[in-house]
Structure formats: C-alpha cells, structure tokens
Write a protein that holds these residues in place. Structure first.
Motif, PDB file in Angstrom:
ATOM      1  N   TRP A 117       0.815  -1.220   0.000  1.00 21.93           N
ATOM      2  CA  TRP A 117       0.000   0.000   0.000  1.00 21.93           C
ATOM      3  C   TRP A 117       0.848   1.269   0.000  1.00 21.93           C
ATOM      4  O   TRP A 117       0.362   2.362  -0.219  1.00 21.93           O
ATOM      5  CB  TRP A 117      -0.998  -0.009   1.161  1.00 21.93           C
ATOM      6  N   PHE A 161     -12.251  -3.885   7.941  1.00 15.97           N
ATOM      7  CA  PHE A 161     -12.610  -2.547   8.413  1.00 15.97           C
ATOM      8  C   PHE A 161     -13.279  -1.666   7.367  1.00 15.97           C
ATOM      9  O   PHE A 161     -13.838  -0.639   7.701  1.00 15.97           O
ATOM     10  CB  PHE A 161     -11.380  -1.827   9.001  1.00 15.97           C
ATOM     11  N   TRP A 218      -5.110  -6.203  11.935  1.00 18.57           N
ATOM     12  CA  TRP A 218      -5.424  -4.934  12.584  1.00 18.57           C
ATOM     13  C   TRP A 218      -6.931  -4.750  12.561  1.00 18.57           C
ATOM     14  O   TRP A 218      -7.570  -4.896  11.525  1.00 18.57           O
ATOM     15  CB  TRP A 218      -4.759  -3.744  11.880  1.00 18.57           C
TER      16      TRP A 218
HETATM   17  C1  AFD Z   1      -3.246   1.796   9.058  1.00 17.27           C
HETATM   18  C2  AFD Z   1      -3.591   1.279  10.448  1.00 17.27           C
HETATM   19  C3  AFD Z   1      -2.686   0.116  10.823  1.00 17.27           C
HETATM   20  C4  AFD Z   1      -2.588  -0.945   9.726  1.00 17.27           C
HETATM   21  C5  AFD Z   1      -2.265  -0.290   8.390  1.00 17.27           C
HETATM   22  C6  AFD Z   1      -2.314  -1.300   7.248  1.00 17.27           C
HETATM   23  O1  AFD Z   1      -3.404   2.321  11.396  1.00 17.27           O
HETATM   24  O2  AFD Z   1      -1.396   0.582  11.131  1.00 17.27           O
HETATM   25  O3  AFD Z   1      -1.514  -1.831  10.044  1.00 17.27           O
HETATM   26  O4  AFD Z   1      -3.215   0.732   8.092  1.00 17.27           O
HETATM   27  O5  AFD Z   1      -3.552  -1.929   7.184  1.00 17.27           O
HETATM   28  O6  AFD Z   1      -2.005   2.436   9.144  1.00 17.27           O
END
Ligand code: AFD
Ligand code: MN
Ligand code: MN
Length: 397
Positions: A23, A101, A144
C-alpha cells in the motif's frame, strides 16, 4: 571506525531485512484527501514492480506485505498468480493483511460485532486470508482491527474482549505449523471512545488466549506521545510474544511518517533492546521487521528507498552498543557510563561502513541516487499517467 566496529555493522546489515508494504506504492492520503502522483501504482503488479526496484537497489527488502482486498482481486483464486508476479520482479509475498474494516457490514465492528452473522463474515475473511498465506508461502497473517466505539455506554467492553478471544482462537486453529497471527494494537482511530485492542497488554492477552502461534505486532505510530515503546518491546521479548513491527515515525498521532524522520533515537533504542536480548540470551527472536508507511507527498519509490536506508543505518548503530560494558555499568549503577554506551553507538557515523557493505555486495553505495539515475520513475510516470490522471479527476497536484 575500528575493524571490529565495521565487522559488527556488516554483521548487522547481513542479518537485517525489512518488509515493504504494497500500500506504500499506491495513491493514499489522509482523511482530508490525497494528492495523486503520476507514477503511483494502481495494480498489484505495479506495486510489486516498484517494490522490486526498492529491493534491487537496497538489497535488504525482499518481501512485500499485501492487503487482501486491495491486492487480491479474486481473493484466494489470485494468490498463486500474485506470488508468481512477485517472483518475476525479484521479491516475494510477505505478511497477509486481512481487511475487516472497510466493508459496510463492519460499521459496528468485525470479530466483536454484536451481530453473529457479521462476526462469521469477518472470521471467514480471516480464514480465507490464512488460505492465501498458505498459497503464497507467507508465515504471517497480520491483523489490525478498527473495532471499538465512539461514545460511552454504547459497547459492552468485556463481552467484546470475549468475542475477540473466541474469533482469534478459531482462526488460530486453522494455522499451519509454520504460520503466525500477528495481533496489532492501536490506541484510537477510527474509533474515538474505545478501541477493543488498544494497547500492547490487550493484544498480548487476546493473542495468548488464541494460541502459541499468535504474537503481538508493534506499530511504532500506535502509542500515546510519552509511551516508552522500547520498554514494551523488552517485555514482549522476555515472553516470546514480540511478533514484529510496523515501522514509521510520528509527530502527533498515527502519522505514518518516514522512519527516523522525527525521532531516530527512539527507533535506535527499540533495535537496541532487541540486540541486547540477542546478546544476553543467545536466542534469535523471530521478528518481522515491516514498514507501514504510505506517503501523501513524497515520491513513493524514493520514499521507500529512503525508509529502508534509514532503517538499515539505525539497526547498524544499535549493533555497536558494547553490551558487556553496558551490563557492568548497569550493575554498578554507573549511570552516565551506562547511558554513554548507548549514545556512543547512536552518534557513531556508520554511513561509510554501510556504503562499503553495499559495495562488497555488488550494490550501488547510494541506492537513492542509483534509483534516480535508473530512469524507472520517468518510465512509470509515462506508462501510468492516464490511469492516475483519471484518479485525480483530470489534474495532478
Ligand atoms: C493503518 C492502520 C494500521 C494498519 C495499516 C495497514 O493504522 O497501522 O496496520 O493501516 O492496514 O495504518
Ligand atoms: Mn500498522
Ligand atoms: Mn497505523
């Protein structure tokens, strides 16, 4: 620098590998918007190609953490192809990040949602992520959760903990012997009143309840301002509960800034606790060093190279601490001498030793300069311009 110091630095660099986040190459931003970059990756193949550039020039970032919903368009069916694509660009797939999420169903939580159907939906996605990890030969499933609440009285905190323990135990039961669940904590955001897994203690307890292959993931941006992160790291190491890190830096909250850009000494102290543990116990803890940054303003590939170089230097510095002298000074309560053991290592300029290590490994001594001279950036900006222009609504920032 003495020969012994160079030997320590080179030994550290030979050991050190850091995982890139897929990402980090795509257009992302803050909740107030994002600035589209002409060369940003828009497909998993482009992300892996960019990560391949970072590893090619740094020589220490061979794996890429991926996000299931963003990188596996066909879920598990695309796992083998994604793994093959990674290999084509000289990298491999690392941690698998489920996403419980973003879907509308998760408005009131995922594994802790009051609705059993939503809990089952979240668990099914996590189990599919474990299957994907099997197909990509990934060790870690990195979890997460945004679960929590925004107002007092709207959630049964004790019940939600029990639901997490149930869900994580069911996920743990489906792990291969070599796989791990890494449970990440975060004090707030997006939930603003309580987050179910808000600190290292909560992550520790639900991981312990899940089973022996569940560990804690420490995201350096996920702490309140004054928290002593290296103390948390030392406690988790002592109980073999430190699964890994998401490295970034922060000024105020979970800013995901470049590692070492605000407080390099803190990252050094974290690495020192690990090196001190290795020296004192002779054990090699299985720690996943991962980057969790996705920059809105810096050029993405350059920023990832800058990040990897910064992590290497700080890890090399931590390897210079004289643990024998430190232990003697600690035992004798010689406070200044003990403190100076850390500061002497931290203030040692390791950049020439790192450049020599790169030359000895056939790498460019300045990966950033070498990348800039490669022409890759201009090429991807040409190739990806149209897709990114569309994403920017026609213009670039
Ligand atoms: C965002 C969240 C969290 C997660 C990351 C990748 O705060 O750290 O690990 O996205 O999904 O930074
Ligand atoms: Mn993270
Ligand atoms: Mn974060």
């Amino acid at each position: 620098m003495t020969d012994r110091q160079q030997e320590l630095v080179w030994g550290a660099l030979d050991r050190f590998q850091v995982e890139q986040p897929s990402w980090g190459f795509a257009n992302t931003g803050t909740r107030f918007g994002k600035f589209i970059q002409a060369g940003a990756a828009t497909t998993i193949e482009e992300k892996l190609a960019d990560a391949g550039q970072v590893h090619c020039f740094t020589g220490c970032a061979p794996s890429v953490a991926v996000h299931v919903l963003w990188d596996f368009p066909d879920g598990r069916a695309s796992a083998a192809q994604v793994a093959a694509t990674a290999a084509r660009y000289g990298v491999r797939i690392g941690a698998i990040n489920p996403n419980v999420f973003e879907d509308q169903a998760y408005k009131y939580g995922s594994l802790a949602n009051p609705d059993p159907a939503v809990r089952e939906k979240a668990l099914a996605h996590i189990l599919e992520s474990i299957e994907i990890a099997r197909e990509t030969s990934s060790r870690d499933i990195s979890l997460w959760f945004t679960d929590g609440s925004n107002y007092p009285g709207t959630a049964n905190i004790r019940r939600r903990r029990a639901l997490f323990e149930e869900g994580l135990s069911r996920a743990h039961a489906r792990l291969e012997p070599n796989q791990r669940l890494l449970v990440e904590y975060k004090p707030f955001e997006p939930a603003f009143y309580h987050t179910d897994i808000a600190d290292w203690g909560m992550a520790y307890l639900v991981a312990r309840a899940a089973g022996p292959q569940a560990k804690v993931l420490v995201d350096t941006g996920h702490h309140y301002q004054a928290q002593n992160i290296e103390q948390i790291v030392a406690w988790l190491l002592a109980d073999d509960m430190l699964g890994g890190f998401h490295f970034n830096d922060r000024r105020y909250a979970d800013d995901d800034l470049t590692i070492g850009s605000i407080d390099p000494y803190q990252i050094f102290r974290i690495f020192h606790e690990i090196e001190f543990y290795r020296w004192e116990t002779g054990r090699e803890p299985e720690i996943a060093y991962m980057i969790d940054q996705s920059h809105n303003l810096k050029p993405k590939i350059e920023e990832m190279i800058q990040t990897v170089m910064a992590a290497q230097e700080l890890y090399a510095k931590a390897a210079l601490v004289d643990h024998g002298a430190l232990t003697r000074h600690q035992e004798a309560c010689e406070l200044i001498d003990a403190e100076e053991c850390l500061k002497a290592a931290f203030y040692t300029d390791v950049r020439e030793a790192v450049r020599a290590w790169r030359r000895s490994r056939g790498l460019a001594e300045d990966p950033l300069a070498a990348y800039r001279a490669s022409g890759h950036q201009a090429r991807i900006e040409r190739e990806r311009a149209e897709r990114n222009r569309a994403a920017a609504g026609g213009g670039y920032a």
